[in-house]
Design an enzyme around this catalytic site. Structure first.
Site: not given
Lengths: 252, 307
Positions: A51-52
């Site tokens: 998700e980063g």
């Protein structure tokens, strides 16, 4: 006693949930290694999203402490932003998503925000991060938890990440008909939804544990699924792949 | 060219005000300018609204130091240790004081900053349907998709516009133009939504270096208020191609912040007793040298020739 740790068994059980060619929302810690094992065994074409803003089509070559470590950036398929990767979730393109949790209930709802609810906070947990989005929008959700009575409860006090909400038709009522938990992998067993209400049932018991012990350590009246089995022990190819991904033996 | 280089001390003094909405890093675990976290604590800023998807342990440190009045984001803790002890004390026991918690998920805080960056009145999302986040944060409004023939619920996310966004980058020039590479989380949305941007650069370079590769610019200089040269200013967070993550530092912080006295001793040692960012780097000494990425894994050059 076979030569693997409980965590290694959980990683391999998680890896088996990933199918070849899938887009997998990996998350943190144990699932990072599970993606690596799947990629090196039965799912050579699985793509992992973090998700980063990292997308990988092969596992990183060093042990990762977070998804954003330099070793996860080098040779990535894509380093980009959060919206670009999490947008794939909302667009319905992510096959399998992994999350952890502090508290889960029999409908697979997960709380990582407030034990006691948000108006009567007993324990403040860190919050959703990406978990709510992953739970709502993955086609199949895999949750990873420690199996304790206080963690597997009848009803969570706050739904951070929706499972089947209140059973049959719960997700449809909320506007998220697709998806939902496919498996809950604990240190003792694998639970799966069963029947029209999608209540979590005992699907397989890890070697060295018994169904009675698992039921005793569950905070609701856990039913066994038809055809309940023992979780297959890790095979040689799976362990070889695991050792290749977890070079430093972090999970041993 | 408008010179925007100043010390981090000056940037925080002049650009961060009590009560501001502040982003310190928006890339989850990487490129978090902890040097700014420490400087805000040293200057005793109050009642800040910390905005982030996840900024590893930075928000927890600020809460314990009494700088924070509200948290607007998806996650506060310590990625290595799990729970944030200062966050727990504030939420459960109002120590050092009460905290307003505005719950988001990563994607919804992302879309809130996106709306803030691009002037959208709101962003419609689906990814927190079924979550109690809709109930515990009154900022969200429920609506029905007007384009759907069936009744289809959507969540309307209002824009979030930080007063200040403080972001770590590998290199910048004196005008604030900068290069960032690696995963960026919500750094670009945060910068473009913010009123004032402070760039914390690992290295200051000539303008020609930045203009040689404009596709690598995170946020152009005309949107930047100040540039601060702080080598290793993201420590203990990593910075792609420059610094490894100091996981032991996060573990040590987690262990020592378990009670208030332990946290205060940690704060004295690592924030108050050191002389700004240079003093912090000096205290780290050999430990910092060991975290420096010495290898090369260079991208292929990109040709921008026009003739």
């Amino acid at each position: 006693m076979a030569d693997y740790s409980t965590q290694e068994l959980m990683i391999i059980a998680a890896a088996r949930e990933i199918r070849d060619g899938e887009l997998v929302f990996v998350g943190m810690r144990l699932p990072i290694t599970a993606y690596g094992v799947a990629r090196l065994t039965h799912a050579p074409n699985a793509v992992g999203m973090f998700e980063g803003g990292v997308v990988r089509d092969a596992p990183a070559e060093e042990t990762l402490y977070t998804m954003c470590d330099p070793a996860n950036q080098r040779n990535a398929a894509w380093t980009t932003g959060l919206i670009q990767v999490m947008g794939h979730l909302q667009a319905g393109r992510v096959d399998t998503g992994f999350i952890g949790g502090a508290e889960i209930d029999k409908w697979g709802n997960i709380n990582t925000s407030y034990i006691g609810g948000h108006e009567d906070v007993q324990v403040k947990l860190p919050g959703s991060g990406g978990a709510a989005d992953i739970a709502a929008m993955s086609r199949r959700l895999i949750a990873i938890m420690n199996h304790e009575k206080r963690r597997l409860v009848e009803r969570v006090s706050y739904i951070t990440s929706p499972g089947y909400i209140d059973g049959e038709g719960g997700r449809a009522k909320a506007g998220i008909a697709a998806g939902g938990p496919a498996a809950v992998i604990t240190d003792k067993a694998v639970l799966r939804p069963h029947g029209p209400a999608n209540e979590l049932h005992l699907s397989s018991v890890h070697p060295g544990h018994t169904a009675d012990e698992v039921i005793e350590n569950t905070g609701w009246e856990l039913k066994t699924a038809p055809g309940m089995t023992e979780t297959p022990a890790p095979g040689e190819a799976e362990m070889t792949a695991l050792h290749q991904v977890d070079r430093q033996g972090f999970w041993r | 060219m408008i010179e925007k280089i100043c010390s981090l001390n000056d940037a925080v003094r002049n650009l961060v005000r009590d009560g501001d909405g502040v982003v310190i890093g928006a890339s989850l675990e990487t490129a978090i300018p902890f040097a700014a976290t420490y400087e805000i604590i040293r200057q005793g800023k109050k009642n800040l609204e910390m905005i982030a998807p996840i900024s590893d342990a930075s928000t927890d440190m600020l809460i314990g130091a009494g700088c924070v009045g509200a948290v607007t984001g998806a996650w506060v803790g310590n990625v290595s240790g799990g729970l944030g002890h200062n966050y727990r004390r504030a939420a459960e026991k109002q120590i050092p004081h009460a905290l307003d918690i505005n719950d988001y998920s990563n994607f919804t805080i992302g879309m809130a900053l996106f709306a803030g960056a691009y002037g959208l009145p709101y962003a419609p999302v689906r990814s927190i349907l079924g979550s109690d986040i809709i109930n515990s944060n009154p900022a969200f409004k429920m609506a029905t998709n007007p384009f759907s023939t069936e009744t289809e619920p959507v969540v309307l996310v209002p824009p979030v516009k930080p007063d200040v966004a403080i972001l770590g980058v590998q290199r910048a020039d004196a005008a604030g133009n900068n290069h960032y590479w690696g995963s960026s989380g919500l750094a670009q949305e945060a910068a473009l939504a913010a009123d004032r941007v402070i760039i914390v650069a690992d290295e200051i370079v000539e303008p020609e270096v930045i203009s040689s590769d404009p596709s690598r610019v995170l946020v152009p200089g005309f949107r930047v208020a100040a540039v601060c040269h702080v080598p290793a200013g993201t420590h203990p967070a990593p910075l792609t191609g420059r610094w490894q993550r100091d996981s032991a530092f996060f573990n040590d912080y987690h262990a020592r912040s378990r009670d208030v006295d332990g946290y205060m001793a940690w704060l004295d040692e690592w924030v108050f007793a050191v002389e700004g960012a240079p003093g912090y780097a000096e205290k780290l000494g050999e430990r910092l040298s060991a975290l420096k990425i010495a290898g090369s894994w260079n991208a292929a050059p990109a040709n921008y020739a026009a003739e």
